[in-house]
Design a protein around this motif. Sequence first.
Motif, mmCIF file in Angstrom:
data_model
loop_
_atom_site.group_PDB
_atom_site.id
_atom_site.type_symbol
_atom_site.label_atom_id
_atom_site.label_comp_id
_atom_site.label_asym_id
_atom_site.label_seq_id
_atom_site.Cartn_x
_atom_site.Cartn_y
_atom_site.Cartn_z
ATOM 1 N N PHE A 25 0.920 -1.256 0.089
ATOM 2 C CA PHE A 25 0.034 -0.003 -0.050
ATOM 3 C C PHE A 25 0.913 1.283 -0.095
ATOM 4 N N GLN A 26 1.934 1.212 0.810
ATOM 5 C CA GLN A 26 2.796 2.326 0.609
ATOM 6 C C GLN A 26 3.424 2.610 -0.676
ATOM 7 N N GLU A 27 3.942 1.526 -1.351
ATOM 8 C CA GLU A 27 4.345 1.703 -2.767
ATOM 9 C C GLU A 27 3.463 2.336 -3.570
ATOM 10 N N ARG A 28 2.002 1.909 -3.352
ATOM 11 C CA ARG A 28 1.127 2.435 -4.429
ATOM 12 C C ARG A 28 0.674 3.784 -3.971
ATOM 13 N N ARG A 29 0.902 4.252 -2.815
ATOM 14 C CA ARG A 29 0.529 5.687 -2.730
ATOM 15 C C ARG A 29 1.651 6.401 -3.089
ATOM 16 N N SER A 30 3.091 5.912 -3.000
ATOM 17 C CA SER A 30 4.073 6.643 -3.403
ATOM 18 C C SER A 30 4.056 6.670 -4.896
ATOM 19 N N SER A 31 3.750 5.715 -5.480
ATOM 20 C CA SER A 31 3.598 5.767 -7.123
ATOM 21 C C SER A 31 2.447 6.839 -7.669
ATOM 22 N N ALA A 32 1.279 6.948 -7.179
ATOM 23 C CA ALA A 32 0.351 7.876 -7.280
ATOM 24 C C ALA A 32 0.888 9.167 -7.088
ATOM 25 N N THR A 33 1.444 9.452 -5.985
ATOM 26 C CA THR A 33 2.174 10.790 -5.597
ATOM 27 C C THR A 33 3.075 11.354 -6.828
ATOM 28 N N GLN A 34 3.961 10.185 -7.212
ATOM 29 C CA GLN A 34 4.957 10.491 -7.968
ATOM 30 C C GLN A 34 4.454 11.052 -9.308
#
Length: 101
Positions: A25-34
């Motif tokens: 989930f953290q990686e998914r949020r990070s990808s969306a932010t990027q």
Amino acid sequence: MGPWEATLLVIATVGSVGAAAGAWFQERRSSATQLAAIQRKLDLVMDHLGITAPVEAEVVRHLEGGRTIEAVRAYRKQTGTSLIEAKQAVDRIAGRLRLER
């Protein structure tokens, strides 16, 4: 294996699965932010170069008619962005239109 050891094994397994899910989930949020940051930068570059995206033509038409909600709907339909991202993009386009006048 006794009941105490089985209980510890279950707890360890649940903890490992929870940690893996949290990392995903953290990686998914990070990808969306990027991705959102890249989109904003691309919008700025296109603005600087005077390039109008095809989606903007319909959005501008709605904004010129005073139909902000329709402009946001059109932007979302053509780009697939979230409501907040679409509203921010439409606000940027409206701001540019006000500066041009």
